[in-house]
Design an enzyme around this catalytic site. Sequence first.
Site, PDB file in Angstrom:
ATOM      1  N   GLY A  40    -125.797  -1.938  28.829  1.00  8.47           N
ATOM      2  CA  GLY A  40    -124.142  -1.572  29.396  1.00  8.47           C
ATOM      3  C   GLY A  40    -123.503  -0.772  28.564  1.00  8.47           C
ATOM      4  N   HIS A 266    -106.716 -12.962  40.014  1.00  9.20           N
ATOM      5  CA  HIS A 266    -105.336 -12.258  39.946  1.00  9.20           C
ATOM      6  C   HIS A 266    -104.544 -12.338  40.759  1.00  9.20           C
ATOM      7  CE1 HIS A 266    -102.680  -9.052  38.374  1.00  9.20           C
ATOM      8  NE2 HIS A 266    -103.428  -8.997  37.213  1.00  9.20           N
ATOM      9  N   SER A 284    -100.707  -3.715  39.370  1.00 14.84           N
ATOM     10  CA  SER A 284    -100.486  -4.125  37.747  1.00 14.84           C
ATOM     11  C   SER A 284     -99.442  -5.395  37.673  1.00 14.84           C
ATOM     12  CB  SER A 284     -99.758  -3.154  36.980  1.00 14.84           C
ATOM     13  OG  SER A 284     -99.419  -3.575  35.796  1.00 14.84           O
ATOM     14  N   ARG A 337    -101.136 -16.323  35.847  1.00 10.07           N
ATOM     15  CA  ARG A 337    -101.795 -15.784  36.900  1.00 10.07           C
ATOM     16  C   ARG A 337    -102.426 -16.785  37.542  1.00 10.07           C
ATOM     17  NH1 ARG A 337    -105.247 -10.798  33.714  1.00 10.07           N
ATOM     18  NH2 ARG A 337    -103.854  -9.589  33.479  1.00 10.07           N
ATOM     19  N   HIS A 429    -111.017 -11.263  39.641  1.00 11.63           N
ATOM     20  CA  HIS A 429    -110.680 -10.364  38.546  1.00 11.63           C
ATOM     21  C   HIS A 429    -111.631 -10.300  37.465  1.00 11.63           C
ATOM     22  CE1 HIS A 429    -108.187  -7.500  36.731  1.00 11.63           C
ATOM     23  NE2 HIS A 429    -107.714  -8.228  35.674  1.00 11.63           N
ATOM     24  N   GLU A 453    -117.523  -9.471  28.348  1.00 13.11           N
ATOM     25  CA  GLU A 453    -117.302 -10.339  29.156  1.00 13.11           C
ATOM     26  C   GLU A 453    -118.387 -11.014  29.760  1.00 13.11           C
ATOM     27  OE1 GLU A 453    -115.301  -8.407  32.777  1.00 13.11           O
ATOM     28  OE2 GLU A 453    -115.557 -10.358  34.194  1.00 13.11           O
TER      29      GLU A 453
END
Lengths: 670, 252, 224
Positions: A40, A266, A284, A337, A429, A453
């Site tokens: 990655g 999100h 956004s 969120r 998200h 992540e």
Amino acid sequence: MALDSKIPPGPIDKKWTYHKGHMRIVAPANKRRIDVIVVGTGLAGGAAAASLAEMGYNVKAFCFQDSARRAHSIAAQGGINAAKNYQNDGDSTYRLFYDTVKGGDYRAREANVYRLAEVSANIIDQCVAQGVPFARDYGGLLDNRSFGGVQVSRTFYARGQTGQQLLLGAYSALMRQVGKGAVQMFDRHEMLDVVVVDGKARGIIARNLITGEIERHGAHAVLLCTGGYGNVFFLSTNAMGSNVTAAWKAHKRGAYFGNPCYTQIHPTCIPVSGTHQSKLTLMSESLRNDGRIWVPAKLEDAQAIREGRKKGSDIPEADRDYYLERRYPAFGNLVPRDVASRAAKERCDAGFGVNKTGEAVYLDFGAAIERYGKLQANVLKIENPGKEKITELGRAVVSEKYGNLFDMYENIVGENPYDHAMKIYPAVHYTMGGLWVDYNLQTTVPGLFALGEANFSDHGANRLGASALMQGLADGYFVIPYTVGDYLADDIRTGPIDTKRPEFDAAEKEVVDRINHFINNKGTKPVDEFHRRLGKVMWDKCGMARNAQGLQEAIAEIRQIREEFYRDVRVTGKANEFNQELEKAGRVADFLELGELMCVDALNRNESCGGHFREEYAEMEGPQQGEAKRDDANYAYVAAWEWTGDAGKANLHKEPLTFEEVKLTQRSYK
Amino acid sequence: MGNMKLTLKVWRQNGPNDKGRIVDYPVNDVSEDMSFLEMLDVLNDDLVRKGEDPIAFDHDCREGICGMCSLFINGEAHGPGRGITTCQLHMRKFKDGDTIYVEPWRSTAFPVIKDLATNRSAFDRIQAAGGFVSVNTSGNLVDGNAVPIPKDDADKAFDAATCIGCGACVATCPNGSAMLFTAAKVSQLSLLPQGKPEAKRRALAMVEQMDKEGFGNCSNTGACEVECPKGISLEHIARLNREYLAAVVTQE
Amino acid sequence: MARSALLGSSLAKKYWMALTGLFLVLFLFAHLAGNLQLLDMSPEGQLKFNAYAKFMTSFPVVKAISYLLYLSILFHAFDGFLLAIQNRKARPVRYARENAGANRSWASSNMALLGTLILVFLVIHMKRFWYEMHWGELGLDADGNKDLYTVVAAAFSELWYVVLYVVMMGVLAFHLLHGFQSAFQSLGLNHPKYTPAIKNIGVFIAVVLPVFFALIPVWMFVNR
């Protein structure tokens, strides 16, 4: 195996310094004898590969895209947090640490989070030195903006493309090493297994996606920087190629999977428009500063809108339900969120959704346009401006602030968001869960590390905005270069890893057998069909809200889909060629196992926290009625799952979370 | 489902050594809400069900930032429409009954891998030749605010840095030139104080690599600027021309 | 690297293209200034023109510049030829459909074609006048100068030659239309404040130069 998080001794603000001072290091001459594989090339992988190569290790970097520059970190819009306190608003390492732990709903490991906050300032310096064009003010100094869930301005940004600029910074550092020959770059290569020799990760099996050739690569350590697994839901804001395969293969080779059920939804994404949809696009979070979120208060109005008989603008003010302002008067449209997402789902489930699918709410700039228009009229000294003039002036202000987002919306939806209220709906998200790692970012397989992540470590049950970029770069630039050395100090006399060992034979055979199964399967249905079905089950039953019954059903349904997948999937083409259907098949196969584990984890966690909301565990009465109810007495732990040969029968290991610095309280936004 | 019927004329090529040909595909039930790539998804779904080989094409983020998608649609890179990539192109730009040509980027430096997917590693090699600031990872660098950068310079550097490396400039250029790509990186770094010390070396090295890869020569047609999904300006090419000229003249 | 960077690199070729091109534009102005004398078709005018032609072929400074000019023409053509070959090679498989009109002017993508036409015309043109002036059997005028005027007048009394000349001035117009502003861009002279002006000047030159050049044969044909 007992989980050892290897947190260094001492007070929290001295742990990392102490640890750095006491770790073993590899002498420069010896680094040349050590190979490291980085899988990655996003923020974590790109930064790690470049840094380790600079230090003298032989690095092999892998990515499935056609260039290292395309990793999905590139899509992050908002910004990156750092405790620089340039704005003199009282920010500090401690405050960033505190906000992150609290924002994560007290399910993160304190020591890791503190280290993240500690190195955050270095990240900005590093990126500036690389030529990352951050936004600046007229004095030539770095500009900041504020973001959700915090009370200070600590977010650095490069217009709406911060992730892109940071990634290109890391990519340029990586390419510099490629040019020097210190990094061997393998693009269009997909890692399909980890090879474990004598209990240590010693290499990978990768497929050259152009030729289909299966390759063996040996190394003294393997770093997985392979991102999150949001695509298990089929529809998400992740890139089409984002997948769990590397992490999942590592899991099957002994790496525990931490908190798989923690998923971030999100709230402001463009709603699904039809069954052809392949991907969701984020709008956004900054839009919630000026947009008001609402649905019709009357069911018949909502129905009329869905059937196209009415428009949003036909609904009079009195018949609109600004549900966030109603439920959370203190924070209104700016609740975190997870809270905003659940509230939207609640209204739509109750039948108030406003598009054809019934899964959309309005994000309305009408009030903002009017407010800005009046202000602007005052500024321009226009007396008694008419309604049209006010609208015109207000639109200009809104366009200046959000013009690019409005254009993007119009481009996708085909409707002008200045004339008609925007329609939005929550979408998957980010995944807070990932491979379990200790303080050194090492998984439960020695020599196998997970960064960014791909690991579970820093965001607990909910991630704050602008913190993902921070974590990726912190892990890659400032953590792994130290901690991997501590591990590799034992390997200076190992010599090159022999890829002819039986362990490599066995791993390669498994990979080849799996590929041949797909190619030779005489099925009837394309891979995507199974992926879509899995995604729907996950979204309906393991999405924004979960309950025991739904999760149990989901597990049964996923097993059913998986069985059918192996029996009836059709993969065209051959194994030894560029074959995108084959790539997808391998990824979906892993999602089909991961999805089950996510449900198992969600079922196990009998509480609501952050992105994990169990309908049974909500406040039943009092001022917080309907809100998430955490159970700190029984669930203040990391759930680390061990593979036993069946996703449904994974073994649970618990890493208890102790909070010495931050006091556990309920999050309230009322 | 939608109601548009289209005829696609798609370039099919089994591999780098295959000659390749245009193949016609009728596509029905196209909805105007689909993106161009989703329309191809629908076609591919159909092909797989029939046991035929689906059309290979590159794509990843599908939100216009990764730079992976790369189709030459009806004679234009990323199709009709400005400031968008192929994944952001929606079918409402087309009409029922349209015939649409879909071809890969055409360049010696971007050999076709299969069908519409090409190999753009040449861009990586140009970047590796000098598209960086030679700074190692260190926790002890000077503070990010130690050197103020005029806002205009920072903004201009950003405008150049916004390049997504998709290759539309090369595909569009009648000469197959990679000047806009190369210039964007040279320009970004030469505008920032951090990039200045090695600006000359960078310009020379990146242009040398660019020439080696077999790209054509810039003749200032300006087509790249028009088709660039990020609207990168020809001004950056001019800046590269200046930087390179200064480097050549003063080089010892 | 320095040597190849100054001669062989793609950018260096562009610099030379731009420099020689701009020099040729300057020459065109000088050439036009001389040619405009042809509009005076009176016997005195003819003598003046012939005297001018003699000056241009004998004065040492002008001679030196003219060698530079020949070199520039050859280099511009040769360099352009090389660039065109390389550009062809950069795209061996053409697009089945290419919508060039969407993103560039016709002139900008046909500079090689336009240049080739101009080169061919130049050969015809120089054979007819320049060669004759230098090595041809020209009669002498009243002042004893070679009588170039009569050669020109003879050429411009032939319809096909006048038409060719006018058409070629159209070709030149398109070549200049892109070439002039392109030269500035190649040399890195692009600035948001000045570039629009450069482009306007380019359009002006591309119109005025060819129109005046074309005016002469037409005038002489009509008044023959």
